[in-house]
Design an enzyme around this catalytic site. Structure first.
Site, short mmCIF file in Angstrom:
data_model
loop_
_atom_site.label_atom_id
_atom_site.label_comp_id
_atom_site.label_asym_id
_atom_site.label_seq_id
_atom_site.Cartn_x
_atom_site.Cartn_y
_atom_site.Cartn_z
N HIS A 167 64.75 52.30 13.25
CA HIS A 167 63.58 52.27 14.11
C HIS A 167 62.32 52.04 13.26
O HIS A 167 62.34 52.22 12.04
CB HIS A 167 63.47 53.57 14.90
CG HIS A 167 64.47 53.66 16.02
ND1 HIS A 167 64.44 54.64 16.99
CD2 HIS A 167 65.53 52.86 16.34
CE1 HIS A 167 65.44 54.46 17.84
NE2 HIS A 167 66.11 53.40 17.47
N GLU A 191 59.61 53.72 12.94
CA GLU A 191 59.12 54.91 12.24
C GLU A 191 59.84 55.08 10.89
O GLU A 191 59.23 55.41 9.88
CB GLU A 191 59.35 56.17 13.09
CG GLU A 191 58.61 56.19 14.43
CD GLU A 191 59.45 55.63 15.57
OE1 GLU A 191 60.19 54.64 15.36
OE2 GLU A 191 59.36 56.18 16.68
N VAL A 206 69.25 27.41 41.83
CA VAL A 206 69.27 28.66 41.05
C VAL A 206 67.87 29.25 40.95
O VAL A 206 67.67 30.47 41.10
CB VAL A 206 69.89 28.41 39.65
CG1 VAL A 206 69.70 29.62 38.75
CG2 VAL A 206 71.38 28.06 39.78
#
Lengths: 348, 348
Positions: free
Chosen positions: A48, A50, A284
């Site tokens: 992460h 941090e 679509v």
């Protein structure tokens, strides 16, 4: 010159689109008035933001420092241990974050505060813009969906004779490459495969080629289409045809009893796709636009009138809605791309 | 959404002002269309941006990748080994940089190219803006100098009775804190010490307090001034008075035979100050403004008329120049700060 929290959010924005179902996060560690560490979450499953920032600073140097982070640090064991725990262990004195993670039951804020870290939640508009679609996506267990349409000023993707190259200008193409780059997958219909024969890759320096997703209820696939002949990205074919098979190693067939927008999106999210781009023909495109499951709608308009009966109008539905029940969007931004207009909208 | 080279430059801009005599540098490593490492040079003597980015990615993962870097990687042994060498060793396939380091004899470009790395110099206006003052500073062996003046619209820093608080508004003060934060030292005269009794610190969250530099030819120092009573940052006193001494541990006396702008700046650069801010009264301000050794001139103007005889006009010289020999500046930016105007100029 901006403040530290702004800088942390800028780091998060730099990796937007490459973290799959995880949110993009940036972190800055400051001590004695200087940045001693920077980090961003680069890939789902990896460290992460941090932790990256602590590693850059050196865990032994962060005691007493302040961490600025774009999103509240996590307090749970996921693919990596909780950031809040690591922050506490290393003696970081203060954490200032710009957005609350509303998708998690336990909060890093509380965990850190109980351990004596001074924690500030400082809401920030750029962070909100960044995370709101992610939170909605996580709650609904469907990817963030962007629908992209290139059309004439009278709303047509092609003439009644299916001629469509080139309605918008080459600079729009470059912008579309950028758009593709920031998505995990591109969804198109088998019709577009047959009429346009697109490669759906990103032709820019160090571009990321999204996975190609083809929707074909019938399973009638033109196997000589260009994209089956390059191996630049995997291909998924969603079909209601239980017999459909392939020997191509980079193509996977996904059978669904009913090939509908919500079922397809839920399956893609399960497979780890956090952001998908719809680039398809009227059929679509209209299914997605009317599904109420999209976040962004990017419309490129060339100032040309196509006319005809409008067989290729980009939005066509069987149902006739009342005027006060229409799907509405909010215009986020309009810009000129050479001679064309780009209108970025969000679902209201 | 910006490209990778822009992102590398953004990282460099984030650390502008905290790298002393070194240039701020940012680096991004990209592989398979995703960012796998980010780095910035955080402090003189510490790891360069390129190494930080390689470390974040993991040296074993960068083979075949592309590095985007705001400045040409170095090829010499300084306080750290050459980045070009490390790039070659780790097998990075391509390096794209935005500015040439014109201050070094050997080039990283050549070293990497000879080792088979594909190297592209891709000049970028933001990089030029970032590095041009740094190159000039390095060549002249003097810091990058910013002169800051707050004045009334008729160009006076105080009334003839030396009243000066507050001419500009409180938001200007906040902007000045930001300005101080990005400099290694603040230069002021002993006159300002006596009249304003300033602390010259940065009152903002996690602000960096620059070293305080006081110019006093005579060495007549009012030792009860506020800044001698805090220890938030060291103090240097430049004087022509060989007898001047102090027992204060955070104050250092620097004796110069002639206390002139160029001698002071050269000495500060030798001591490691890369960026200095001049915040002083008319005497010191005028010496610097007429020295031709400054880069930035930041003028805050309050729309007030002070009048009087103009004893405290911010620019006063003995020499009378011809109109076609005046010092000229280029206006970089003007902005409104609440009710005041900020004009950012660069020496022409």
């Amino acid at each position: 010159m901006t403040n530290y929290l702004d800088k942390a959010i800028t780091l998060a924005e730099m990796v937007e689109g490459q973290t799959s179902c995880n949110p993009p996060v940036g972190a800055i560690i400051v001590k004695d008035g200087r940045i001693i560490g920077m980090g961003a979450h680069l890939k789902q499953g990896e460290r992460h933001a941090e932790i990256q920032a602590i590693d850059m600073a050196g865990a032994e140097h962060v005691e007493g420092s302040t961490m600025y982070v774009s999103l509240e640090p996590c307090s749970h064991f996921g693919k990596t241990p909780p950031c809040a725990k690591r922050i506490i262990e290393t003696g970081i004195a203060r954490v200032i974050y710009a957005a609350r993670d509303v998708t998690l039951p336990a909060t890093g804020h509380r965990m850190m505060e109980e351990a004596g870290v001074k924690v500030d939640y400082r809401p920030h508009p750029r962070s909100e813009r960044l995370y709101q679609p992610f939170f909605e996506s996580k709650k609904s267990e469907t990817p963030i969906v962007t629908v992209k349409v290139s059309a004439s000023i009278d709303g047509k993707q092609a003439t009644d004779h299916n001629e469509s190259q080139w309605i918008t200008n080459p600079d729009v193409k470059t912008d579309v490459f950028q758009l593709r780059h920031h998505h995990d997958a591109i969804i198109t219909g088998s019709g577009t495969l047959h009429s346009d024969n697109p490669s759906l890759t990103v032709r820019r320096e160090n571009g990321h080629h999204p996975t190609r997703v083809i929707l074909s209820r019938s399973g009638k696939i033109q196997w000589d289409a260009q994209l089956f002949h390059d191996h630049q990205a995997p291909i998924f074919i969603y079909t209601e045809n239980a017999q459909l098979q392939t020997s191509l190693s980079h193509v996977e067939i996904v059978y669904l009893e009913r090939c509908e927008v919500s079922a397809i999106l839920k399956d893609l999210y399960q497979k780890g796709f956090g952001r998908v781009l719809v680039e398809a023909g009227p059929n679509v495109t209209s299914q997605f636009l009317s599904s109420n499951m999209i976040t962004h709608f990017i419309l490129y308009l060339a100032p040309k009138l196509i006319g005809g009966q409008g067989l290729n109008q980009f939005y066509q539905t069987d149902e006739i809605k009342k005027l006060n029940h229409l799907h509405q969007f909010e215009i986020v931004e309009t810009s000129l791309i050479d001679t064309n207009v780009k209108i970025h909208m969000k679902r209201k």
